[in-house]
Scaffold this motif. Structure first.
Motif, PDB file in Angstrom:
ATOM      1  N   PHE A   1      22.364  33.543  28.205  1.00  9.49           N
ATOM      2  CA  PHE A   1      22.515  34.495  29.364  1.00  9.49           C
ATOM      3  C   PHE A   1      22.125  35.050  30.687  1.00  9.49           C
ATOM      4  N   PHE A   2      20.332  33.387  30.934  1.00  7.81           N
ATOM      5  CA  PHE A   2      20.390  33.299  32.164  1.00  7.81           C
ATOM      6  C   PHE A   2      21.330  32.438  33.010  1.00  7.81           C
ATOM      7  N   ILE A   3      22.124  31.674  32.339  1.00  3.88           N
ATOM      8  CA  ILE A   3      22.766  31.160  33.023  1.00  3.88           C
ATOM      9  C   ILE A   3      24.459  32.116  33.844  1.00  3.88           C
ATOM     10  N   ASN A   4      24.787  33.584  33.663  1.00  3.62           N
ATOM     11  CA  ASN A   4      25.494  34.482  33.801  1.00  3.62           C
ATOM     12  C   ASN A   4      24.150  34.950  34.734  1.00  3.62           C
TER      13      ASN A   4
ATOM     14  N   ASN B   1      19.033  25.161  39.758  1.00  2.00           N
ATOM     15  CA  ASN B   1      17.550  25.833  39.154  1.00  2.00           C
ATOM     16  C   ASN B   1      17.650  24.359  38.325  1.00  2.00           C
ATOM     17  N   GLY B   2      16.437  23.585  38.326  1.00  3.18           N
ATOM     18  CA  GLY B   2      16.469  22.584  37.236  1.00  3.18           C
ATOM     19  C   GLY B   2      15.056  22.955  36.135  1.00  3.18           C
ATOM     20  N   ILE B   3      14.548  23.956  36.626  1.00  3.97           N
ATOM     21  CA  ILE B   3      13.559  24.751  35.440  1.00  3.97           C
ATOM     22  C   ILE B   3      14.653  25.690  34.442  1.00  3.97           C
ATOM     23  N   LEU B   4      15.566  26.439  35.355  1.00  2.16           N
ATOM     24  CA  LEU B   4      16.593  26.667  33.888  1.00  2.16           C
ATOM     25  C   LEU B   4      16.795  25.575  33.701  1.00  2.16           C
ATOM     26  N   ALA B   5      17.713  24.875  34.078  1.00  2.00           N
ATOM     27  CA  ALA B   5      18.309  23.577  33.066  1.00  2.00           C
ATOM     28  C   ALA B   5      17.686  23.176  32.070  1.00  2.00           C
TER      29      ALA B   5
ATOM     30  N   TRP C   1      18.255  32.766  41.566  1.00  2.00           N
ATOM     31  CA  TRP C   1      17.914  31.924  42.080  1.00  2.00           C
ATOM     32  C   TRP C   1      18.498  30.436  41.366  1.00  2.00           C
ATOM     33  N   GLY C   2      17.971  29.671  42.750  1.00  2.00           N
ATOM     34  CA  GLY C   2      18.062  28.230  43.210  1.00  2.00           C
ATOM     35  C   GLY C   2      18.655  27.739  44.593  1.00  2.00           C
ATOM     36  N   LYS C   3      18.968  25.951  44.303  1.00  2.00           N
ATOM     37  CA  LYS C   3      19.807  25.844  45.655  1.00  2.00           C
ATOM     38  C   LYS C   3      20.856  25.861  45.657  1.00  2.00           C
ATOM     39  N   GLN C   4      22.046  26.153  47.100  1.00  2.00           N
ATOM     40  CA  GLN C   4      23.205  25.704  46.840  1.00  2.00           C
ATOM     41  C   GLN C   4      23.469  24.823  47.732  1.00  2.00           C
ATOM     42  N   THR C   5      23.351  23.243  46.611  1.00  2.00           N
ATOM     43  CA  THR C   5      23.904  22.512  47.418  1.00  2.00           C
ATOM     44  C   THR C   5      24.947  21.996  47.835  1.00  2.00           C
ATOM     45  N   TYR C   6      25.749  22.011  46.504  1.00  2.00           N
ATOM     46  CA  TYR C   6      27.224  21.779  46.992  1.00  2.00           C
ATOM     47  C   TYR C   6      28.593  22.785  47.420  1.00  2.00           C
TER      48      TYR C   6
END
Length: 372
Positions: free
Chosen positions: A197-200, A220-224, A206-211
């Motif tokens: 559910f964290f993915i939704n 987000n590397g932590i969520l990965a 929380w994280g970066k919009q690189t692309y």
């Protein structure tokens, strides 16, 4: 204003399993203690459920980023029932709608625009979809798959068999029924649910919009780490047909590693990836956009914006030349048109373009970094 009806089955499932995991499991751990076997069994079962969702439900069936042998499909289908996240057909239908209408509060089933609670779990507690709940028009391709049709028809039986049968069987084998029921049965289920559910929810906050910044998805590397590589969500939302989420070698994406490893065993094939130049262009475009936003707030903004645009266009020219040469050479090699002279000439030209591109990229990085 009339509220959507409550889905009591989901409310009871999520609330009761969470209470047992939050109260009974810690009490058991403090008073009796989980054995190493119970902890290892929980981790392995949670990993199986998670990979079945990421590699199967998500990347194989929702996005068709690769093809898989029926043996692997059965493993993922059973693991998905064990994860208790509905059938593949239903899950993929919701997920395809999410990508097609991302952040649209009316059409995205779990739109992040409605807040963390809604996108995390709230969308499953009330009947927000109404008559469209069982409308599977967007997954007709999956309905033709006999494995998925079987799982969809017998989902409840498979879910009960795995979620009750596996902990009971392990409890019988290792002689500790209550320990296995709490660890493998309940704690595994709750953790598996909320990590997914964290993915939704979190991955859209929380994280970066690189692309891209055209949607709310973040990397987000932590969520990965918690989601078997699914945390690189900004990349996934712009390049959803890539079998990878973490595209760099150092990015934690065990789902990608599994899919690639299975290709060596002929269990997966037709692994789809996004061309390197498109990825590089997306990154540079976002860097340009952020630098332009900062430049507009500075003195001499017109000159700065013009400079940024010129440097960006120069970078695009060198990038396109480099990747076009690489593409042409690979096509000629496949057609057996490359001789020793062509290869030598290519190597020299390739190295020149690579050095020029690297220099321009370094210059571009320094230029855009000045606007951070």
């Amino acid at each position: 204003m009339k509220k959507n009806p409550i889905i009591w089955t989901n409310v009871l499932l999520f609330s009761s399993s969470f209470l047992v995991a939050a109260v009974a499991a810690p009490y058991y751990a403090l008073t009796i203690g989980f054995t190493a076997v119970e902890i290892i069994a929980m981790i392995l079962c949670m990993g199986y459920c998670g990979i079945a969702i990421t590699a199967g439900y998500h990347r194989l069936w929702s996005h068709k980023t690769y093809d898989a042998h029926p043996i692997l499909q059965w493993i993922f289908a059973i693991g998905g029932a064990f994860a208790l996240q509905n059938s593949v057909i239903h899950w993929a239908s919701d997920h395809r709608d999410h990508h097609r209408h991302v952040d649209d509060n009316d059409k995205d089933p779990y739109s992040a625009g409605k807040g963390f609670w809604y996108s995390h779990i709230g969308w499953m507690l009330r009947d927000y979809q109404g008559d469209t709940y069982n409308n599977y028009n967007n997954v007709r391709d999956l309905q033709k798959n006999p494995i998925l049709a079987f799982q969809h028809k017998h989902y409840l039986s498979l879910a009960l068999l795995t979620n009750i049968g596996v902990p009971v069987l392990l409890g019988f084998i290792f002689g500790n029924m209550w320990g296995m029921l709490l660890s493998v049965g309940v704690l595994r289920l709750v953790l598996s649910h909320h990590f997914t559910f964290f993915i939704n929810s979190l991955a859209h906050i929380w994280g970066k919009q690189t692309y891209t910044d055209q949607n709310s998805a973040r990397d987000n590397g932590i969520l990965a780490l918690l989601t078997y590589g699914e945390g690189y969500h900004n990349y996934h939302h712009i390049f959803e047909y890539d079998y990878r989420n973490g595209i760099r070698w150092w990015q934690f994406d065990p789902t990608k590693w599994l899919i690639k490893s299975c290709s060596w065993l002929k269990l997966t094939w037709n692994l789809r990836t996004v061309p390197e130049d498109r990825i590089a262009q997306a990154v540079a475009k976002m860097q340009l956009k952020r630098a332009q936003q900062k430049a507009m707030l500075l003195p001499n903004s017109e000159q700065l914006l013009q400079l940024l645009e010129q440097e960006y266009q120069l970078l695009m020219v060198k990038l396109q030349a480099y990747y076009q040469l690489k593409k042409d050479f690979l096509q000629q090699r496949r057609a057996a048109l490359v001789n020793q002279y062509n290869a030598s000439e290519f190597a020299q030209r390739y190295q020149e373009l690579k050095e020029h591109l690297q220099q321009q990229q370094n210059h571009w990085q320094r230029l855009t970094a000045a606007f951070q």
